[in-house]
Design a protein around this motif. Structure first.
Motif, PDB file in Angstrom:
ATOM      1  N   VAL A 137       0.854  -1.191   0.000  1.00  0.00           N
ATOM      2  CA  VAL A 137       0.000   0.000   0.000  1.00  0.00           C
ATOM      3  C   VAL A 137       0.890   1.241   0.000  1.00  0.00           C
ATOM      4  O   VAL A 137       1.823   1.349   0.805  1.00  0.00           O
ATOM      5  N   ALA A 138       0.607   2.177  -0.901  1.00  0.00           N
ATOM      6  CA  ALA A 138       1.394   3.412  -1.016  1.00  0.00           C
ATOM      7  C   ALA A 138       0.442   4.608  -1.095  1.00  0.00           C
ATOM      8  O   ALA A 138      -0.678   4.474  -1.609  1.00  0.00           O
ATOM      9  N   PRO A 139       0.861   5.778  -0.629  1.00  0.00           N
ATOM     10  CA  PRO A 139      -0.049   6.929  -0.585  1.00  0.00           C
ATOM     11  C   PRO A 139      -0.308   7.611  -1.918  1.00  0.00           C
ATOM     12  O   PRO A 139      -1.304   8.318  -2.071  1.00  0.00           O
ATOM     13  N   THR A 140       0.594   7.431  -2.906  1.00  0.00           N
ATOM     14  CA  THR A 140       0.437   8.133  -4.173  1.00  0.00           C
ATOM     15  C   THR A 140       0.631   7.194  -5.354  1.00  0.00           C
ATOM     16  O   THR A 140       1.286   6.148  -5.249  1.00  0.00           O
ATOM     17  N   PHE A 141       0.066   7.607  -6.476  1.00  0.00           N
ATOM     18  CA  PHE A 141       0.234   6.874  -7.731  1.00  0.00           C
ATOM     19  C   PHE A 141       1.711   6.745  -8.082  1.00  0.00           C
ATOM     20  O   PHE A 141       2.187   5.684  -8.500  1.00  0.00           O
ATOM     21  N   LEU A 157       7.352 -12.464 -11.240  1.00  0.00           N
ATOM     22  CA  LEU A 157       6.068 -12.764 -10.615  1.00  0.00           C
ATOM     23  C   LEU A 157       5.001 -11.784 -11.105  1.00  0.00           C
ATOM     24  O   LEU A 157       5.262 -10.591 -11.236  1.00  0.00           O
ATOM     25  N   LYS A 158       3.815 -12.309 -11.373  1.00  0.00           N
ATOM     26  CA  LYS A 158       2.727 -11.465 -11.851  1.00  0.00           C
ATOM     27  C   LYS A 158       2.412 -10.385 -10.817  1.00  0.00           C
ATOM     28  O   LYS A 158       2.119 -10.678  -9.652  1.00  0.00           O
ATOM     29  N   THR A 159       2.478  -9.134 -11.254  1.00  0.00           N
ATOM     30  CA  THR A 159       2.273  -7.991 -10.367  1.00  0.00           C
ATOM     31  C   THR A 159       1.262  -7.041 -10.987  1.00  0.00           C
ATOM     32  O   THR A 159       1.329  -6.734 -12.175  1.00  0.00           O
ATOM     33  N   VAL A 160       0.319  -6.570 -10.179  1.00  0.00           N
ATOM     34  CA  VAL A 160      -0.735  -5.679 -10.667  1.00  0.00           C
ATOM     35  C   VAL A 160      -0.707  -4.369  -9.886  1.00  0.00           C
ATOM     36  O   VAL A 160      -0.519  -4.360  -8.664  1.00  0.00           O
ATOM     37  N   LEU A 161      -0.906  -3.266 -10.610  1.00  0.00           N
ATOM     38  CA  LEU A 161      -0.958  -1.930 -10.015  1.00  0.00           C
ATOM     39  C   LEU A 161      -2.411  -1.472  -9.975  1.00  0.00           C
ATOM     40  O   LEU A 161      -3.093  -1.438 -10.998  1.00  0.00           O
ATOM     41  N   LEU A 162      -2.885  -1.098  -8.781  1.00  0.00           N
ATOM     42  CA  LEU A 162      -4.283  -0.687  -8.606  1.00  0.00           C
ATOM     43  C   LEU A 162      -4.315   0.694  -7.961  1.00  0.00           C
ATOM     44  O   LEU A 162      -4.079   0.840  -6.764  1.00  0.00           O
ATOM     45  N   ILE A 163      -4.620   1.707  -8.764  1.00  0.00           N
ATOM     46  CA  ILE A 163      -4.598   3.076  -8.256  1.00  0.00           C
ATOM     47  C   ILE A 163      -5.872   3.810  -8.664  1.00  0.00           C
ATOM     48  O   ILE A 163      -6.495   3.496  -9.683  1.00  0.00           O
ATOM     49  N   GLY A 164      -6.258   4.788  -7.861  1.00  0.00           N
ATOM     50  CA  GLY A 164      -7.430   5.590  -8.172  1.00  0.00           C
ATOM     51  C   GLY A 164      -7.219   6.426  -9.421  1.00  0.00           C
ATOM     52  O   GLY A 164      -6.093   6.730  -9.789  1.00  0.00           O
ATOM     53  N   GLY A 165      -8.326   6.758 -10.099  1.00  0.00           N
ATOM     54  CA  GLY A 165      -8.230   7.573 -11.302  1.00  0.00           C
ATOM     55  C   GLY A 165      -8.036   6.766 -12.559  1.00  0.00           C
ATOM     56  O   GLY A 165      -8.169   7.284 -13.667  1.00  0.00           O
ATOM     57  N   ALA A 166      -7.707   5.483 -12.432  1.00  0.00           N
ATOM     58  CA  ALA A 166      -7.548   4.592 -13.588  1.00  0.00           C
ATOM     59  C   ALA A 166      -8.830   3.773 -13.746  1.00  0.00           C
ATOM     60  O   ALA A 166      -9.578   3.592 -12.781  1.00  0.00           O
ATOM     61  N   PRO A 167      -9.107   3.257 -14.962  1.00  0.00           N
ATOM     62  CA  PRO A 167     -10.348   2.504 -15.193  1.00  0.00           C
ATOM     63  C   PRO A 167     -10.475   1.290 -14.277  1.00  0.00           C
ATOM     64  O   PRO A 167      -9.589   0.427 -14.247  1.00  0.00           O
ATOM     65  N   LEU A 168     -11.572   1.243 -13.532  1.00  0.00           N
ATOM     66  CA  LEU A 168     -11.803   0.143 -12.594  1.00  0.00           C
ATOM     67  C   LEU A 168     -11.959  -1.189 -13.333  1.00  0.00           C
ATOM     68  O   LEU A 168     -11.431  -2.226 -12.896  1.00  0.00           O
ATOM     69  N   LYS A 169     -12.644  -1.150 -14.464  1.00  0.00           N
ATOM     70  CA  LYS A 169     -12.921  -2.385 -15.214  1.00  0.00           C
ATOM     71  C   LYS A 169     -11.619  -3.054 -15.648  1.00  0.00           C
ATOM     72  O   LYS A 169     -11.477  -4.277 -15.552  1.00  0.00           O
ATOM     73  N   ARG A 222      -8.484   2.836  -3.560  1.00  0.00           N
ATOM     74  CA  ARG A 222      -8.816   1.928  -4.660  1.00  0.00           C
ATOM     75  C   ARG A 222      -8.694   0.462  -4.217  1.00  0.00           C
ATOM     76  O   ARG A 222      -9.530  -0.375  -4.584  1.00  0.00           O
ATOM     77  N   LEU A 223      -7.676   0.151  -3.435  1.00  0.00           N
ATOM     78  CA  LEU A 223      -7.533  -1.222  -2.935  1.00  0.00           C
ATOM     79  C   LEU A 223      -8.741  -1.624  -2.100  1.00  0.00           C
ATOM     80  O   LEU A 223      -9.280  -2.726  -2.252  1.00  0.00           O
ATOM     81  N   LYS A 274      -3.629  10.683 -14.918  1.00  0.00           N
ATOM     82  CA  LYS A 274      -2.653   9.664 -14.517  1.00  0.00           C
ATOM     83  C   LYS A 274      -1.750   9.236 -15.667  1.00  0.00           C
ATOM     84  O   LYS A 274      -0.546   9.025 -15.490  1.00  0.00           O
ATOM     85  N   VAL A 275      -2.321   9.103 -16.854  1.00  0.00           N
ATOM     86  CA  VAL A 275      -1.535   8.663 -18.015  1.00  0.00           C
ATOM     87  C   VAL A 275      -0.469   9.704 -18.344  1.00  0.00           C
ATOM     88  O   VAL A 275       0.692   9.375 -18.623  1.00  0.00           O
ATOM     89  N   GLU A 276      -0.863  10.987 -18.304  1.00  0.00           N
ATOM     90  CA  GLU A 276       0.088  12.071 -18.584  1.00  0.00           C
ATOM     91  C   GLU A 276       1.167  12.126 -17.512  1.00  0.00           C
ATOM     92  O   GLU A 276       2.346  12.369 -17.805  1.00  0.00           O
TER      93      GLU A 276
END
Length: 394
Positions: free
Chosen positions: A82-86, A102-114, A133-134, A287-289
């Protein structure tokens, strides 16, 4: 003579050691040498160490080793970071990918939930993300923590600040079994220490986690490896002073801080008008920018990155030669974290404050409080020059 500590002697997985060597990391830092044994024993740990001392690998190496050493592991989440910022979450993912496949996933607010839900269907071993978001994905039953080994709170002092505390504490109570807790930061307050000491990660109210504490003696990066410079400029002349410095000194990679969001775009536009390649970064940028700006800066394609305090923590780019503060932050910790973006991984760097009379006074007070040596300079013909040298020329 004491035996030299190596990644081998710390029982780090051999494949991880090979990856470290590929990235020219051959010797553990002080925090890694002390934190890895605690973590490898399954102990819950709160540790503090200065910026740029290798905290991320201090917890990743033993926790990833634990995953890799498991026989026939199920495809389920083993590690939650868990981290405080993107920006910090992205940086941690980069560190993970540097050492393991190892398979790693990034889950952050502002990105598409789907899209994030789809990524979770690939059954990652490691999940990294921001607390809100987590927690959202956990409450939607998209994150399953039955096989979880450990939870890491990176920059824990930020994670338990008033705006994030509820999300973070709910996440800590999410696992339905005992898990290891690792919490790390460059600055840890007594209140943070007490809160974590009182925290019980449990399944049924009976299983408790005792959190050990480890405070590394300061390596004194702020005083020993960073040269602090004060450049006086009236408010209206600050950006022009910055421009002259960038053109004259041509620093290899410069991170420019301002406390005001609207000033980020203002500084960027004025530098670009003078054909200085730069990019801006603040919370209101997509976020993308933001990721694209950091990637360009990291690669060296863009030598100047102008940012709000959003990235004063967690931006780990060893090649940053200069930090320039266009104002003095209200919080002393922000000054330390800003300055700490340079002189990372054993390197040296420069921290330059461009300020008016009020800010120079604040800098002088901080110089005394932190025991710094601050060198007054002026920008003369594009070069940082001692005032007395300028007077001699005249």
């Amino acid at each position: 003579m004491s035996e030299e500590i190596t990644f081998n002697s710390l029982n780090v997985n051999e494949n991880l050691i090979l990856k470290l060597k590929e990235n020219k990391i051959v010797k553990p830092t002080a925090v890694q040498a002390q934190a890895i044994p605690f973590t490898s024993q399954g102990k819950s740990l709160l540790f503090q160490s200065e910026t740029g001392t290798g905290k991320t690998l201090a917890y990743l190496l033993p926790l990833v080793t634990e995953i890799l050493n498991q026989e026939n592991p199920k495809k389920e989440i083993k590690l939650l970071v868990v981290a405080p910022t993107f920006e910090l979450a992205s940086q941690i993912k980069t560190q993970v990918q540097m050492i393991t496949d190892l398979k790693t996933v990034l889950l952050i607010g502002g990105a598409p939930l789907k899209r994030q839900v789809e990524n979770l269907k690939e059954k990652p071993a490691i999940v990294i993300g921001t607390p809100a978001r987590l927690l959202e994905l956990f409450n939607l039953k998209k994150i399953k923590l039955e096989g979880l080994n450990a939870v890491v709170l990176d920059e824990v002092d930020r994670l338990i600040s008033p705006e994030l505390r509820d999300f973070t504490m709910d996440l800590l109570n999410a696992p339905k079994k005992h898990v290891q807790l690792i919490a790390a930061s460059a600055t840890i307050t007594k209140s943070t220490e007490k809160l974590l000491a009182d925290t019980k990660i449990k399944a049924d109210g009976t299983v408790e986690t005792k959190v050990e504490t480890l405070f590394l003696p300061p390596e004194d990066v702020l005083r020993k490896r960073i040269t602090h410079i004060a450049v006086f400029a009236e408010r209206r002349d600050k950006i022009d002073t910055l421009r002259k410095f960038l053109i004259g000194e041509k620093p290899s990679r410069t991170l420019v801080f301002t406390s005001k969001l609207d000033q980020v775009e203002n500084i960027v536009s004025k530098l670009k008008y003078k054909n200085i390649e730069c990019a801006g970064l603040h919370a209101k940028i997509d976020k993308v920018e933001r990721k694209a700006a950091i990637d360009r800066f990291r690669s060296g394609k863009c030598p100047v990155l102008v940012t709000s305090d959003l990235t004063s923590r967690g931006l780990d780019i060893p090649e940053i030669s200069h930090v320039i503060q266009m104002d003095m932050p209200s919080n002393e910790d922000f000054f330390i974290h800003r300055a700490g973006r340079t002189a990372r991984a054993g390197k040296t760097g420069f921290n330059i404050v461009i300020g008016d009379e009020y800010e120079m006074n604040k800098f002088a007070q901080l110089e005394k409080k932190l025991g710094l040596t601050v060198y007054p300079r002026i920008v003369y013909k594009g070069k940082l020059t001692a005032p007395e040298e300028f007077e001699d020329e005249e």
